[in-house]
Design a protein around this motif. Sequence first.
Motif, PDB file in Angstrom:
ATOM      1  N   ASP A 278       0.807  -1.234   0.000  1.00 45.03           N
ATOM      2  CA  ASP A 278       0.000   0.000   0.000  1.00 45.03           C
ATOM      3  C   ASP A 278       0.839   1.282   0.000  1.00 45.03           C
ATOM      4  O   ASP A 278       0.470   2.280   0.616  1.00 45.03           O
ATOM      5  N   SER A 279       1.956   1.259  -0.703  1.00 44.05           N
ATOM      6  CA  SER A 279       2.865   2.411  -0.646  1.00 44.05           C
ATOM      7  C   SER A 279       2.789   3.310  -1.875  1.00 44.05           C
ATOM      8  O   SER A 279       3.457   4.336  -1.933  1.00 44.05           O
ATOM      9  N   GLY A 280       1.997   2.902  -2.859  1.00 45.19           N
ATOM     10  CA  GLY A 280       1.859   3.739  -4.050  1.00 45.19           C
ATOM     11  C   GLY A 280       0.399   4.122  -4.234  1.00 45.19           C
ATOM     12  O   GLY A 280      -0.489   3.598  -3.560  1.00 45.19           O
ATOM     13  N   LEU A 281       0.176   5.049  -5.138  1.00 50.09           N
ATOM     14  CA  LEU A 281      -1.207   5.414  -5.452  1.00 50.09           C
ATOM     15  C   LEU A 281      -1.473   5.107  -6.912  1.00 50.09           C
ATOM     16  O   LEU A 281      -0.605   5.303  -7.764  1.00 50.09           O
ATOM     17  N   ARG A 282      -2.673   4.603  -7.182  1.00 48.03           N
ATOM     18  CA  ARG A 282      -3.105   4.491  -8.567  1.00 48.03           C
ATOM     19  C   ARG A 282      -4.504   5.081  -8.679  1.00 48.03           C
ATOM     20  O   ARG A 282      -5.180   5.298  -7.661  1.00 48.03           O
ATOM     21  N   LEU A 283      -4.905   5.324  -9.919  1.00 47.02           N
ATOM     22  CA  LEU A 283      -6.224   5.933 -10.120  1.00 47.02           C
ATOM     23  C   LEU A 283      -7.319   4.962  -9.715  1.00 47.02           C
ATOM     24  O   LEU A 283      -7.197   3.746  -9.920  1.00 47.02           O
ATOM     25  N   ARG A 284      -8.369   5.484  -9.149  1.00 48.45           N
ATOM     26  CA  ARG A 284      -9.528   4.644  -8.819  1.00 48.45           C
ATOM     27  C   ARG A 284     -10.140   4.116 -10.117  1.00 48.45           C
ATOM     28  O   ARG A 284     -10.047   4.777 -11.163  1.00 48.45           O
ATOM     29  N   PRO A 285     -10.784   2.945 -10.078  1.00 43.76           N
ATOM     30  CA  PRO A 285     -11.305   2.335 -11.315  1.00 43.76           C
ATOM     31  C   PRO A 285     -12.213   3.279 -12.112  1.00 43.76           C
ATOM     32  O   PRO A 285     -12.197   3.271 -13.344  1.00 43.76           O
ATOM     33  N   GLU A 286     -12.963   4.134 -11.421  1.00 44.28           N
ATOM     34  CA  GLU A 286     -13.875   5.029 -12.151  1.00 44.28           C
ATOM     35  C   GLU A 286     -13.144   6.121 -12.936  1.00 44.28           C
ATOM     36  O   GLU A 286     -13.755   6.821 -13.744  1.00 44.28           O
ATOM     37  N   TYR A 287     -11.819   6.261 -12.703  1.00 43.58           N
ATOM     38  CA  TYR A 287     -11.048   7.277 -13.443  1.00 43.58           C
ATOM     39  C   TYR A 287      -9.930   6.639 -14.273  1.00 43.58           C
ATOM     40  O   TYR A 287      -8.979   7.307 -14.656  1.00 43.58           O
ATOM     41  N   VAL A 288     -10.052   5.352 -14.553  1.00 45.60           N
ATOM     42  CA  VAL A 288      -8.963   4.629 -15.220  1.00 45.60           C
ATOM     43  C   VAL A 288      -8.691   5.167 -16.636  1.00 45.60           C
ATOM     44  O   VAL A 288      -7.604   4.982 -17.184  1.00 45.60           O
ATOM     45  N   GLN A 289      -9.657   5.880 -17.209  1.00 44.18           N
ATOM     46  CA  GLN A 289      -9.435   6.463 -18.548  1.00 44.18           C
ATOM     47  C   GLN A 289      -8.310   7.497 -18.550  1.00 44.18           C
ATOM     48  O   GLN A 289      -7.795   7.862 -19.600  1.00 44.18           O
ATOM     49  N   TYR A 290      -7.921   7.964 -17.343  1.00 43.17           N
ATOM     50  CA  TYR A 290      -6.816   8.932 -17.263  1.00 43.17           C
ATOM     51  C   TYR A 290      -5.483   8.245 -16.971  1.00 43.17           C
ATOM     52  O   TYR A 290      -4.484   8.918 -16.743  1.00 43.17           O
ATOM     53  N   ASP A 291      -5.482   6.920 -16.944  1.00 50.13           N
ATOM     54  CA  ASP A 291      -4.249   6.177 -16.661  1.00 50.13           C
ATOM     55  C   ASP A 291      -3.560   5.840 -17.986  1.00 50.13           C
ATOM     56  O   ASP A 291      -4.042   5.002 -18.764  1.00 50.13           O
ATOM     57  N   ALA A 292      -2.426   6.494 -18.245  1.00 48.08           N
ATOM     58  CA  ALA A 292      -1.739   6.324 -19.533  1.00 48.08           C
ATOM     59  C   ALA A 292      -1.273   4.884 -19.746  1.00 48.08           C
ATOM     60  O   ALA A 292      -1.216   4.406 -20.883  1.00 48.08           O
TER      61      ALA A 292
END
Length: 363
Positions: A278-292
């Motif tokens: 749990d040491s990094g952050l990723r986009l929540r599934p509802e915003y995955v369209q912004y994940d390159a």
Amino acid sequence: MLKLKLNKITVKKLLKGINNESHIRIMEVCGTHTMAIAKAGIKQLLPANIELISGPGCPVCVTAQEDIERILILAKKREVIITTFGDMLRVPGSTGSLQEMQAQGADVRIVYSPLDAVNLARNNPEKEIVFLAVGFETTTPTVAFALEDAHKTGVDNFSIVCMHKLVIPALKALLSDQETEIHGFLLPGHVSTIIGTIPYEFIPREYQRACVVSGFEPGDILESILFISRQLENADYKVENQYKRGVKTEGNKIALEIMDKYFTPFNSLWRGMGEIKDSGLRLRPEYVQYDAIFKFGLQDTLVQLAPSGCICGNILKGILKPEECALFSKMCTPAFPVGPCMVSSEGACAASYYYAGGEVIGR
Ligand code: SF4
């Protein structure tokens, strides 16, 4: 010796107060502290029994090699404009750096805010604008606000490579590591403006270590070292806030809320420290369209090895010092960096190179 203005009487008073005679190892976990300590020659001012060591506080330095490799693949795409803060430009990957790719024609641009990247996307609808989101809790809210702007205004050609890291899980990993001997922490002032002081309470409670949230002026740092020394001397472990002018106990609620809206923790890879829960952050599934990484299908990029001979990983854990690297100031210099700790303006190797012995060298 101090490069920044500081009243001599104050320095003497602070140093006189540090009269703990035990061998004390204090780790700073903030790249700005690393540079401030080196620039002001603080290590040279302290008694010999007090050792300052740099931890994983430089965001560019802790970024995993596989993230660097993915970025280089993205930069090769003709439709992509990479936007980044300056430090990421020269981090070496297996096929070169972003700066070298820029020289070969890749469109890589330095921005001063993630919002600049959203504006670039707005003004270039035929392009895909990718922002390299690096940093701890200090920078993550600014990226969240940029995502909010893009989301609310329908900018769909903007995405991020999310490499954000969280300080608390890294501190837990360091404290659980048998190889790392740390008696006290100089806690990061900038990160603490966002998260406050409460999340650090496990340090004295569970690990009986001293810790002080510190400001960035030489006087702040010396005073924080004095506080740590006193905590250790009296076995009175607690979270002290030396940086009260910037840090509130509860942190910044607005920043924490927007971070939580867009990001969620996951097990993240750190250079030299491996995967930390749990040491990094990723986009929540509802915003995955912004994940390159998802947008361009780069999830399966092979992990690449760190540059040969580079011991950044052990430096970031406080086990070795930059001068112990065989490449330091020979093969590896700020002009020709081999590893990220020499690239970043907050890296421990760059700090040692520029300010070794309290004198500016290598310029
Ligand atoms: S001096 Fe260069 S090669 Fe050595 S640890 Fe630092 S960044 Fe890596």
